[in-house]
Design an enzyme around this catalytic site. Structure first.
Site, mmCIF file in Angstrom:
data_model
loop_
_atom_site.group_PDB
_atom_site.id
_atom_site.type_symbol
_atom_site.label_atom_id
_atom_site.label_comp_id
_atom_site.label_asym_id
_atom_site.label_seq_id
_atom_site.Cartn_x
_atom_site.Cartn_y
_atom_site.Cartn_z
ATOM 1 N N GLY A 101 -5.339 -9.035 2.775
ATOM 2 C CA GLY A 101 -5.881 -8.049 1.838
ATOM 3 C C GLY A 101 -5.125 -7.865 0.548
ATOM 4 O O GLY A 101 -5.097 -6.774 0.003
ATOM 5 N N CYS A 112 11.152 13.349 -9.575
ATOM 6 C CA CYS A 112 11.444 13.692 -10.970
ATOM 7 C C CYS A 112 11.452 12.420 -11.806
ATOM 8 O O CYS A 112 11.952 11.383 -11.369
ATOM 9 C CB CYS A 112 12.797 14.389 -11.039
ATOM 10 S SG CYS A 112 13.253 14.813 -12.730
ATOM 11 N N ASN A 142 0.827 -1.205 0.000
ATOM 12 C CA ASN A 142 0.000 0.000 0.000
ATOM 13 C C ASN A 142 0.863 1.258 0.000
ATOM 14 O O ASN A 142 1.822 1.356 0.760
ATOM 15 C CB ASN A 142 -0.937 0.000 1.215
ATOM 16 C CG ASN A 142 -1.888 -1.176 1.186
ATOM 17 O OD1 ASN A 142 -2.051 -1.811 0.145
ATOM 18 N ND2 ASN A 142 -2.514 -1.483 2.304
ATOM 19 N N ASN A 166 -8.415 -12.880 3.871
ATOM 20 C CA ASN A 166 -8.938 -12.346 2.615
ATOM 21 C C ASN A 166 -10.317 -12.965 2.399
ATOM 22 O O ASN A 166 -10.455 -14.189 2.498
ATOM 23 C CB ASN A 166 -7.992 -12.731 1.454
ATOM 24 C CG ASN A 166 -8.245 -11.899 0.213
ATOM 25 O OD1 ASN A 166 -9.384 -11.714 -0.195
ATOM 26 N ND2 ASN A 166 -7.182 -11.396 -0.381
ATOM 27 N N HIS A 183 5.975 -0.771 -2.664
ATOM 28 C CA HIS A 183 5.494 -0.084 -3.876
ATOM 29 C C HIS A 183 5.570 1.434 -3.757
ATOM 30 O O HIS A 183 4.914 2.138 -4.520
ATOM 31 C CB HIS A 183 4.071 -0.541 -4.223
ATOM 32 C CG HIS A 183 4.013 -1.952 -4.741
ATOM 33 N ND1 HIS A 183 2.841 -2.659 -4.873
ATOM 34 C CD2 HIS A 183 5.003 -2.791 -5.175
ATOM 35 C CE1 HIS A 183 3.106 -3.873 -5.348
ATOM 36 N NE2 HIS A 183 4.408 -3.980 -5.535
HETATM 37 P P1 OAD Z 1 -5.943 -5.672 -5.120
HETATM 38 O O1 OAD Z 1 -6.910 -4.598 -5.420
HETATM 39 O O2 OAD Z 1 -5.389 -6.442 -6.266
HETATM 40 O O3 OAD Z 1 -6.589 -6.746 -4.163
HETATM 41 C C1 OAD Z 1 -7.259 -6.437 -3.011
HETATM 42 C C2 OAD Z 1 -7.464 -7.746 -2.273
HETATM 43 O O4 OAD Z 1 -8.057 -7.427 -1.038
HETATM 44 C C3 OAD Z 1 -8.379 -8.760 -2.959
HETATM 45 O O5 OAD Z 1 -7.783 -10.049 -2.870
HETATM 46 C C4 OAD Z 1 -9.675 -8.701 -2.144
HETATM 47 O O6 OAD Z 1 -10.320 -9.974 -2.083
HETATM 48 C C5 OAD Z 1 -9.143 -8.307 -0.797
HETATM 49 N N1 OAD Z 1 -10.071 -7.550 0.044
HETATM 50 C C6 OAD Z 1 -11.052 -6.700 -0.328
HETATM 51 N N2 OAD Z 1 -11.648 -6.157 0.746
HETATM 52 C C7 OAD Z 1 -11.013 -6.664 1.824
HETATM 53 C C8 OAD Z 1 -11.142 -6.502 3.227
HETATM 54 N N3 OAD Z 1 -12.045 -5.666 3.751
HETATM 55 N N4 OAD Z 1 -10.310 -7.186 4.042
HETATM 56 C C9 OAD Z 1 -9.381 -8.039 3.535
HETATM 57 N N5 OAD Z 1 -9.214 -8.233 2.229
HETATM 58 C C10 OAD Z 1 -10.010 -7.565 1.378
HETATM 59 O O7 OAD Z 1 -4.782 -5.041 -4.232
HETATM 60 P P2 OAD Z 1 -3.311 -5.547 -3.982
HETATM 61 O O8 OAD Z 1 -3.235 -7.023 -3.881
HETATM 62 O O9 OAD Z 1 -2.762 -4.716 -2.910
HETATM 63 O O10 OAD Z 1 0.689 -2.108 -7.329
HETATM 64 O O11 OAD Z 1 -2.625 -5.116 -5.321
HETATM 65 C C11 OAD Z 1 -1.262 -5.302 -5.451
HETATM 66 C C12 OAD Z 1 -0.691 -4.209 -6.265
HETATM 67 O O12 OAD Z 1 -1.305 -4.147 -7.534
HETATM 68 C C13 OAD Z 1 -0.874 -2.809 -5.718
HETATM 69 O O13 OAD Z 1 0.092 -2.440 -4.773
HETATM 70 C C14 OAD Z 1 -0.687 -1.993 -6.922
HETATM 71 C C15 OAD Z 1 -1.593 -2.764 -7.815
HETATM 72 O O14 OAD Z 1 -1.473 -2.539 -9.107
HETATM 73 C C16 OAD Z 1 1.241 -1.200 -8.100
HETATM 74 O O15 OAD Z 1 0.677 -0.168 -8.393
HETATM 75 C C17 OAD Z 1 2.620 -1.560 -8.539
HETATM 76 ZN ZN ZN Z 2 14.800 16.521 -12.368
#
Ligand code: OAD
Ligand code: ZN
Length: 262
Positions: A199, A132, A105, A225, A124
């Site tokens: 999550g 920049c 996050n 999750n 991340h």
């Molecule tokens: P996602 O949006 O891919 O996934 C969110 C996860 O949280 C899913 O598996 C849901 O089932 C779960 N979820 C939803 N509500 C919840 C709750 N109240 N309690 C627990 N779990 C819950 O987000 P990330 O896995 O964090 O990276 O995504 C990974 C990365 O992909 C992010 O950091 C970002 C994104 O693109 C970059 O920007 C490089």
């Molecule tokens: Zn610069």
């Protein structure tokens, strides 16, 4: 010291023993603070899939659009408050001798809940950093005032004039070297008693890899999750509940009782 003799406790007290805990978090942990996740319909912004905005290509094509999205997210995060999941993780950090939180996050809710910077890796990046796109120059843009100045345009670097970009990792980009080294160092220095993955869709191979390496040697692997993920089949315990409901009792159990966890 025998494994079974270890316990959680207040590190300041003489009763505490070395217990290693790794926590990996994703957007789901902040969902109950009102911050949209990336994947799934609720994550859409102006009908655009966020995973298509968080890319160098999107920034090259339309930097204004990408900045509009990040500014709106920054504002949403400033207005949000840590939830019970952030608080539970902060408590666990305080009650564990050897603790690391690796969060995907870019918000600051773990920090605001009280997790110290040295116990947290923001793999991340940080949404409040503006850096920049060409040089090393970067600054922290937390102040609303500062943000306001640049509200309608794309910020440019005061050193080289290039466009500034949010200080986050986009798809296809390298993870920050220092942060990566901190995770590797923690994993290399011993197996964990408990790994909690909360999550996250665990889309990225490195998240799965770290969870498995952390729990090698029989450590517990707890997934929190509401939905199944690629990590689920490896978990020793699956908690299909929202993080703010699931984590407080899990942390109570871990902190409060030696027999239940070890
Ligand atoms: P996602 O949006 O891919 O996934 C969110 C996860 O949280 C899913 O598996 C849901 O089932 C779960 N979820 C939803 N509500 C919840 C709750 N109240 N309690 C627990 N779990 C819950 O987000 P990330 O896995 O964090 O990276 O995504 C990974 C990365 O992909 C992010 O950091 C970002 C994104 O693109 C970059 O920007 C490089
Ligand atoms: Zn610069």
């Amino acid at each position: 010291m025998k494994f079974a003799d270890r316990r959680f406790g207040n590190p300041a007290s003489s009763q505490s023993y070395v217990v290693r805990v790794l926590v990996l978090t994703g957007a789901g942990v902040s969902a109950e603070s009102g911050i949209p996740t990336f994947r799934g319909k609720a994550g859409y912004w102006r009908h655009i899939d966020p995973t298509k905005l968080a890319t160098p290509e999107a920034f090259a094509r339309d930097p204004q659009l990408v900045w509009d999205w990040y500014r709106e997210r920054r504002q949403g995060i400033r207005n949000a408050r840590p939830n019970a999941a952030h608080a539970a993780i902060a408590r666990l950090a305080q009650c564990t001798d050897d603790f690391l939180l690796v969060t995907q996050n870019v918000d600051d809710l773990h920090a605001r809940a009280g997790v110290a910077a040295e116990k947290m890796v923001k793999i991340h990046g940080d949404i409040f950093v503006t850096r920049c796109s060409h040089s090393e120059f970067c600054r922290r843009d937390y102040d609303q005032e500062h943000e306001h100045e640049h509200e309608v345009r794309i910020p440019t670097c005061s050193k080289c004039g290039a466009f500034m970009r949010p200080g986050v990792v986009w798809f296809g980009e390298q993870l920050p070297r220092n942060e990566l080294e901190r995770v590797e160092k923690f994993l290399d220095s011993g197996a964990c008693d408990v790994v909690i993955v909360a999550g996250t869709t665990a889309t990225f191979g490195y998240i799965i890899d770290w969870a498995l390496r952390g729990s090698r040697d029989g450590g517990k692997l707890i997934e929190v999750n509401p939905e199944e993920t690629p990590l689920s089949r490896f978990a020793t315990r699956l908690v299909r509940e929202p993080a703010a409901i699931a984590l407080p009792p899990i942390v109570d159990e871990l902190v409060g009782s030696r027999s239940s966890i070890l």
